[in-house]
Enzyme design. Sequence first.
Site, short mmCIF file in Angstrom:
data_model
loop_
_atom_site.label_atom_id
_atom_site.label_comp_id
_atom_site.label_asym_id
_atom_site.label_seq_id
_atom_site.Cartn_x
_atom_site.Cartn_y
_atom_site.Cartn_z
N ASP A 30 70.05 47.57 32.84
CA ASP A 30 70.94 46.76 33.82
C ASP A 30 71.43 47.84 34.95
OD1 ASP A 30 72.19 48.73 32.16
OD2 ASP A 30 73.78 47.37 31.45
N HIS A 39 51.48 61.69 52.52
CA HIS A 39 52.72 61.10 52.03
C HIS A 39 53.15 61.53 50.80
CE1 HIS A 39 52.14 56.92 54.81
NE2 HIS A 39 52.63 57.84 55.42
N ASP A 93 62.94 59.54 62.27
CA ASP A 93 61.87 59.84 61.72
C ASP A 93 61.22 61.34 62.22
OD1 ASP A 93 59.58 60.13 60.32
OD2 ASP A 93 58.48 58.32 61.24
N HIS A 121 45.26 60.37 61.18
CA HIS A 121 46.44 59.46 61.35
C HIS A 121 46.54 59.13 62.86
CE1 HIS A 121 49.68 62.02 62.11
NE2 HIS A 121 49.29 62.67 61.36
N HIS A 174 54.41 55.40 65.80
CA HIS A 174 54.58 53.88 65.50
C HIS A 174 55.85 53.33 65.92
CE1 HIS A 174 57.40 55.65 62.47
NE2 HIS A 174 56.30 56.58 62.20
N HIS A 215 58.75 52.21 59.97
CA HIS A 215 57.59 51.65 60.56
C HIS A 215 58.05 50.26 61.10
CE1 HIS A 215 54.91 54.47 58.15
NE2 HIS A 215 55.43 55.08 59.04
N GLU A 258 53.72 61.84 66.88
CA GLU A 258 53.41 62.84 65.66
C GLU A 258 51.98 63.14 65.49
OE1 GLU A 258 54.05 60.63 61.95
OE2 GLU A 258 54.70 58.86 62.65
N TYR A 281 45.51 68.95 59.78
CA TYR A 281 45.27 69.20 58.24
C TYR A 281 43.95 69.69 57.77
CZ TYR A 281 49.07 65.60 59.62
OH TYR A 281 50.07 65.04 60.07
N ARG A 330 52.46 68.97 61.08
CA ARG A 330 52.85 67.68 61.86
C ARG A 330 53.95 68.02 62.66
NH1 ARG A 330 52.09 64.27 58.29
NH2 ARG A 330 54.11 63.97 57.49
N GLU A 356 56.96 66.00 64.86
CA GLU A 356 57.06 64.54 65.06
C GLU A 356 58.48 64.36 65.71
OE1 GLU A 356 57.62 61.92 61.48
OE2 GLU A 356 57.29 60.21 62.64
N1 GLY Z 1 57.62 59.38 57.69
C1 GLY Z 1 56.60 58.37 57.83
C2 GLY Z 1 55.90 58.79 59.17
O1 GLY Z 1 56.03 59.65 59.73
O2 GLY Z 1 55.36 57.79 59.61
MN MN Z 2 56.48 58.51 61.44
MN MN Z 3 57.53 60.94 59.67
#
Ligand code: GLY
Ligand code: MN
Ligand code: MN
Length: 439
Positions: free
Chosen positions: A39, A243, A271, A350, A354, A361, A384, A388, A405, A407
């Site tokens: 619950d 991720h 982000d 990637h 975005h 996103h 970003e 890798y 990375r 970003e």
């Molecule tokens: N943190 C998710 C991205 O950078 O898209």
């Molecule tokens: Mn991002």
């Molecule tokens: Mn991110």
Amino acid sequence: MDAQMLQEVAERRKALMNMMGHGAMAIVPAAEQLLRNRDTEFRYRQDSDFFYLSGFAEPESVLCLIPGRPEGEYVLFCRPRDREMEIWNGYRAGLAGAVECYGADQAFLVTELDERLPELMAQCDRLYYALGQRPLFDRRVIGWLNTLRSRSRSGARAPVELLMLEHYLHDLRLFKSPEELKRMRRAAAISVKAHERVMRYCRPGMYEYELEAELMHEFLRSGCQAPAYNSIVGGGERGCILHYVENRHQLQEGELVLVDAGAEFECYAADITRTFPVGRRFTGEQRALYEIVLQAQLEAIAGVLPDRHWNDPHDRAVKVITQGLLEVGLLSGTLDGLLEQQAYKPFFMHRTGHWLGMDVHDVGDYRVDQVWRVLEPGMVLTVEPGLYIAADAPVDARWRGIGIRIEDDVLVLRSGHEVLTQGAPKQIADIEALRQEGA
Ligand code: GLY
Ligand code: MN
Ligand code: MN
């Protein structure tokens, strides 16, 4: 909700209703409250579309917009005031509050939906509804349509067109207003502080979750209820897992740690990713790759300008990364040939960004009429790029297990851009200075 926000959500409803025209109705349900275990519930987060149009944070609510309806265009279904429930679970606006504090023209009990919704729908030819997003609610909408059809012999009519609401609504959400930008700047500033905090705090031997706890500390003490997404804290080769959210491992001297984390402030996201040494300094290989990613990111940000295509920043990043990989010997060939073959992809798999807004996103089309969208003032996107080099990559061992990375969040302005997350250190000298400071 403050007066400014109240006025703004009213303007958003107006803008949507202008697109819809008379003879139409939009239905937007609130997010469902989800059980976590037995619950205990997950912390409630309102649906972004619903909140965008209402500023109303309560579950069990449904918003209807019916342009030109004489009794009122904005109808909100919600829970009643209930002394017993409010003692247990907190305050509710109730029907009077929905009208007085949230600007609804009419408010009804959510328990009356099945009775009232078909009546409201019967006045409309076109129904705007995001079919397919909430299967349980979809069934109810179909039920109301069938109720009307079954009454056709007594003269009732049902809408004859179903339009995908998100197509119209999400284009509005793509352009951020001053009130939205205020919240995005707050989310960005809080996230910058959180990244600075972990950059100072990190020591060899700590666990990834200890850094996550520091991020959360800064988010919550600054008035955020939650991160905008699960924080990623990946040491060493775990920085190559895009991720990674397990955050359970120990951080070792000599490794980098990749931290991708952003706060959510009043339903608006930041982000940010930063990558820094667990010890005090970058090693030679880490430094070489970091400089490539940083250069790619700066080049890509320089391409965030009005009238440029969505894909321009990505193309710029890819070029710098390919050139950099060529220079350090991780790729060989000619720049043009390698770009043609997309040879960077095993190391940068990637895209460069975005949309960013209420959802990390965020919504909004990336292509219009088969071509990349043109950037316009008020849009916010992330930039970003990353590199890798997996632990088993078929390259010289000294490069393996490095994940990087960087970003930032960038607002398109009429004359250029603004980096909302500029304050988070990313130059090697600045990062190393912070790492010394804390030690
Ligand atoms: N943190 C998710 C991205 O950078 O898209
Ligand atoms: Mn991002
Ligand atoms: Mn991110």
